[in-house]
Design an enzyme around this catalytic site. Structure first.
Site, mmCIF file in Angstrom:
data_model
loop_
_atom_site.group_PDB
_atom_site.id
_atom_site.type_symbol
_atom_site.label_atom_id
_atom_site.label_comp_id
_atom_site.label_asym_id
_atom_site.label_seq_id
_atom_site.Cartn_x
_atom_site.Cartn_y
_atom_site.Cartn_z
ATOM 1 N N ARG A 154 0.830 -1.228 0.000
ATOM 2 C CA ARG A 154 0.000 0.000 0.000
ATOM 3 C C ARG A 154 0.857 1.269 0.000
ATOM 4 O O ARG A 154 0.371 2.348 0.305
ATOM 5 C CB ARG A 154 -0.963 0.024 1.195
ATOM 6 C CG ARG A 154 -1.727 -1.264 1.440
ATOM 7 C CD ARG A 154 -2.687 -1.579 0.324
ATOM 8 N NE ARG A 154 -3.844 -0.703 0.323
ATOM 9 C CZ ARG A 154 -4.825 -0.738 -0.574
ATOM 10 N NH1 ARG A 154 -4.777 -1.614 -1.558
ATOM 11 N NH2 ARG A 154 -5.838 0.089 -0.505
ATOM 12 N N LEU A 155 2.123 1.154 -0.366
ATOM 13 C CA LEU A 155 3.002 2.321 -0.455
ATOM 14 C C LEU A 155 2.973 2.839 -1.891
ATOM 15 O O LEU A 155 3.905 2.668 -2.678
ATOM 16 C CB LEU A 155 4.422 1.963 -0.007
ATOM 17 C CG LEU A 155 4.529 1.464 1.435
ATOM 18 C CD1 LEU A 155 5.958 1.079 1.769
ATOM 19 C CD2 LEU A 155 4.026 2.535 2.401
#
Length: 201
Positions: free
Chosen positions: A178-179
């Site tokens: 989720r970066l």
């Protein structure tokens, strides 16, 4: 910004958007040019629907619709709109916010003429967004306008384009854990220089 490389590289956000759309056309199974268009009505209540983006100009995004539809009324009222292009196959999206103007001239005529005959007649027949008694009524109206307009109908006076001139464009790409990578292009008014900022995921 030195880490704006690869798919995010470039000095023109419209060229980047075109490149992303071309990539989506090779991988997205259906309607890679579908946008979720967001508007707001006179009471401030937001609305969203899918429409097809038809052109990325040098400084704007263009789509077409019925000028008597709910979306057109909201666009005319607010003079502003937003949309998102999301490509699940690429794990990428483009978000746009900006000012709206009509495309009601030769370019709208040319696009209308490029559509299939049935789509052109359908534009005449549909009273978009208004109540309909039943599909049979719609098909009867298609038959009526077919007899009336013939095989080369002109563009209806109530049908044409809208151009969104953005003041904000955000390019987003999925990242591990989720970066995600996000870059926002922002300017005060259409036609002015852009500021580019990397955003947190």
């Amino acid at each position: 910004m030195k880490d704006r490389t690869g798919k995010f590289a470039g000095d023109n956000p419209f060229e980047i958007a075109r490149a992303w759309l071309r990539a989506a056309e090779a991988s997205e199974p259906n309607d890679p040019n579908a946008i979720a268009l967001s508007t707001v009505d006179a009471s401030g209540l937001p609305n969203v629907r899918m429409v097809l983006l038809k052109e990325i100009e040098d400084d704007a995004f263009v789509f077409y619709t019925n000028y008597e539809s709910a979306k057109a009324g909201e666009l005319d009222f607010a003079g502003k709109a937003a949309f998102v292009l999301h490509w699940k196959s690429l794990h990428q999206q483009v978000r746009v916010r900006g000012h709206v103007e009509k495309e009601d001239g030769a370019k709208a005529d040319a696009y209308y003429a490029s559509r299939s005959l049935k789509s052109r007649l359908g534009a005449w027949a549909s009273q978009q967004s208004r109540p309909l008694d039943g599909r049979a009524h719609l098909m009867a109206e298609v038959a009526r306008v077919t007899a009336e307009q013939g095989v080369n109908p002109k563009r209806p006076p109530f049908w044409g384009g809208y151009r969104i001139r953005p003041v904000e464009i955000e390019f987003w790409a999925d990242g591990p854990f989720r970066l995600h990578d996000r870059f926002r292009w922002q300017r005060e008014n259409p036609g002015e220089p852009w500021d580019v900022t990397r955003l947190n995921p």
